[in-house]
Design a protein around this motif. Structure first.
Motif, PDB file in Angstrom:
ATOM      1  N   TYR A  44       0.827  -1.204   0.000  1.00 26.97           N
ATOM      2  CA  TYR A  44       0.000   0.000   0.000  1.00 26.97           C
ATOM      3  C   TYR A  44       0.866   1.261   0.000  1.00 26.97           C
ATOM      4  O   TYR A  44       0.576   2.220  -0.706  1.00 26.97           O
ATOM      5  N   ARG A  45       1.934   1.248   0.769  1.00 27.93           N
ATOM      6  CA  ARG A  45       2.821   2.417   0.847  1.00 27.93           C
ATOM      7  C   ARG A  45       3.604   2.623  -0.445  1.00 27.93           C
ATOM      8  O   ARG A  45       3.911   3.757  -0.815  1.00 27.93           O
ATOM      9  N   LEU A  46       3.945   1.550  -1.152  1.00 28.43           N
ATOM     10  CA  LEU A  46       4.725   1.677  -2.386  1.00 28.43           C
ATOM     11  C   LEU A  46       3.885   2.180  -3.560  1.00 28.43           C
ATOM     12  O   LEU A  46       4.419   2.799  -4.474  1.00 28.43           O
ATOM     13  N   GLU A  47       2.604   1.882  -3.570  1.00 27.07           N
ATOM     14  CA  GLU A  47       1.673   2.357  -4.595  1.00 27.07           C
ATOM     15  C   GLU A  47       2.136   2.056  -6.026  1.00 27.07           C
ATOM     16  O   GLU A  47       2.041   2.895  -6.923  1.00 27.07           O
ATOM     17  N   GLU A  48       2.583   0.853  -6.251  1.00 27.40           N
ATOM     18  CA  GLU A  48       3.059   0.442  -7.573  1.00 27.40           C
ATOM     19  C   GLU A  48       2.159  -0.679  -8.100  1.00 27.40           C
ATOM     20  O   GLU A  48       2.039  -1.730  -7.462  1.00 27.40           O
ATOM     21  N   PRO A  49       1.504  -0.489  -9.249  1.00 29.99           N
ATOM     22  CA  PRO A  49       0.554  -1.493  -9.748  1.00 29.99           C
ATOM     23  C   PRO A  49       1.153  -2.884  -9.962  1.00 29.99           C
ATOM     24  O   PRO A  49       0.502  -3.884  -9.689  1.00 29.99           O
ATOM     25  N   VAL A  50       2.371  -2.955 -10.444  1.00 35.64           N
ATOM     26  CA  VAL A  50       3.000  -4.257 -10.688  1.00 35.64           C
ATOM     27  C   VAL A  50       3.229  -4.984  -9.360  1.00 35.64           C
ATOM     28  O   VAL A  50       3.011  -6.198  -9.264  1.00 35.64           O
ATOM     29  N   ILE A  51       3.623  -4.252  -8.340  1.00 32.64           N
ATOM     30  CA  ILE A  51       3.835  -4.857  -7.028  1.00 32.64           C
ATOM     31  C   ILE A  51       2.504  -5.338  -6.453  1.00 32.64           C
ATOM     32  O   ILE A  51       2.442  -6.395  -5.824  1.00 32.64           O
ATOM     33  N   TRP A  52       1.418  -4.596  -6.692  1.00 35.45           N
ATOM     34  CA  TRP A  52       0.090  -5.037  -6.264  1.00 35.45           C
ATOM     35  C   TRP A  52      -0.257  -6.373  -6.908  1.00 35.45           C
ATOM     36  O   TRP A  52      -0.789  -7.274  -6.255  1.00 35.45           O
ATOM     37  N   LEU A  53       0.010  -6.498  -8.189  1.00 33.67           N
ATOM     38  CA  LEU A  53      -0.301  -7.725  -8.909  1.00 33.67           C
ATOM     39  C   LEU A  53       0.514  -8.899  -8.376  1.00 33.67           C
ATOM     40  O   LEU A  53      -0.028  -9.982  -8.128  1.00 33.67           O
ATOM     41  N   VAL A  54       1.793  -8.694  -8.204  1.00 34.04           N
ATOM     42  CA  VAL A  54       2.662  -9.750  -7.671  1.00 34.04           C
ATOM     43  C   VAL A  54       2.214 -10.141  -6.267  1.00 34.04           C
ATOM     44  O   VAL A  54       2.161 -11.326  -5.918  1.00 34.04           O
ATOM     45  N   TRP A  55       1.873  -9.146  -5.454  1.00 35.99           N
ATOM     46  CA  TRP A  55       1.414  -9.417  -4.084  1.00 35.99           C
ATOM     47  C   TRP A  55       0.124 -10.228  -4.098  1.00 35.99           C
ATOM     48  O   TRP A  55      -0.018 -11.190  -3.336  1.00 35.99           O
ATOM     49  N   ALA A  56      -0.814  -9.861  -4.958  1.00 36.55           N
ATOM     50  CA  ALA A  56      -2.089 -10.576  -5.021  1.00 36.55           C
ATOM     51  C   ALA A  56      -1.888 -12.033  -5.434  1.00 36.55           C
ATOM     52  O   ALA A  56      -2.494 -12.943  -4.852  1.00 36.55           O
ATOM     53  N   ILE A  57      -1.036 -12.266  -6.403  1.00 34.06           N
ATOM     54  CA  ILE A  57      -0.747 -13.634  -6.837  1.00 34.06           C
ATOM     55  C   ILE A  57      -0.075 -14.418  -5.715  1.00 34.06           C
ATOM     56  O   ILE A  57      -0.436 -15.569  -5.441  1.00 34.06           O
ATOM     57  N   ALA A  58       0.876 -13.795  -5.054  1.00 34.57           N
ATOM     58  CA  ALA A  58       1.577 -14.464  -3.944  1.00 34.57           C
ATOM     59  C   ALA A  58       0.612 -14.810  -2.806  1.00 34.57           C
ATOM     60  O   ALA A  58       0.693 -15.893  -2.223  1.00 34.57           O
ATOM     61  N   MET A  59      -0.312 -13.916  -2.493  1.00 38.61           N
ATOM     62  CA  MET A  59      -1.270 -14.185  -1.416  1.00 38.61           C
ATOM     63  C   MET A  59      -2.244 -15.291  -1.810  1.00 38.61           C
ATOM     64  O   MET A  59      -2.618 -16.118  -0.977  1.00 38.61           O
ATOM     65  N   ALA A  60      -2.644 -15.340  -3.081  1.00 37.45           N
ATOM     66  CA  ALA A  60      -3.537 -16.404  -3.543  1.00 37.45           C
ATOM     67  C   ALA A  60      -2.842 -17.763  -3.470  1.00 37.45           C
ATOM     68  O   ALA A  60      -3.431 -18.750  -3.015  1.00 37.45           O
ATOM     69  N   VAL A  61      -1.604 -17.824  -3.900  1.00 39.90           N
ATOM     70  CA  VAL A  61      -0.836 -19.073  -3.842  1.00 39.90           C
ATOM     71  C   VAL A  61      -0.599 -19.491  -2.395  1.00 39.90           C
ATOM     72  O   VAL A  61      -0.764 -20.665  -2.040  1.00 39.90           O
ATOM     73  N   THR A  62      -0.237 -18.537  -1.550  1.00 40.79           N
ATOM     74  CA  THR A  62       0.024 -18.838  -0.141  1.00 40.79           C
ATOM     75  C   THR A  62      -1.230 -19.346   0.561  1.00 40.79           C
ATOM     76  O   THR A  62      -1.179 -20.348   1.283  1.00 40.79           O
TER      77      THR A  62
END
Length: 50
Positions: free
Chosen positions: A22-40
């Protein structure tokens, strides 16, 4: 009780990483984070149901 600690750890991981993303506000990082959370979360569900 081991499952309770695992869920608490995952919740903490989720909140901390969400704050960082949230603090970084970078769309690509949001996407990577969402995928990582779904896999986890999927891997955790599979592991706990065995």
């Amino acid at each position: 009780m081991n499952e309770t600690r695992a869920v608490g750890g995952l919740a903490t991981l989720f909140c901390v990483t969400l704050y960082v993303v949230y603090r970084l506000e970078e769309p690509v990082i949001w996407l990577v984070w969402a995928i990582a959370m779904a896999v986890t979360s999927g891997a955790t569900l599979v592991t706990m149901n065995r």
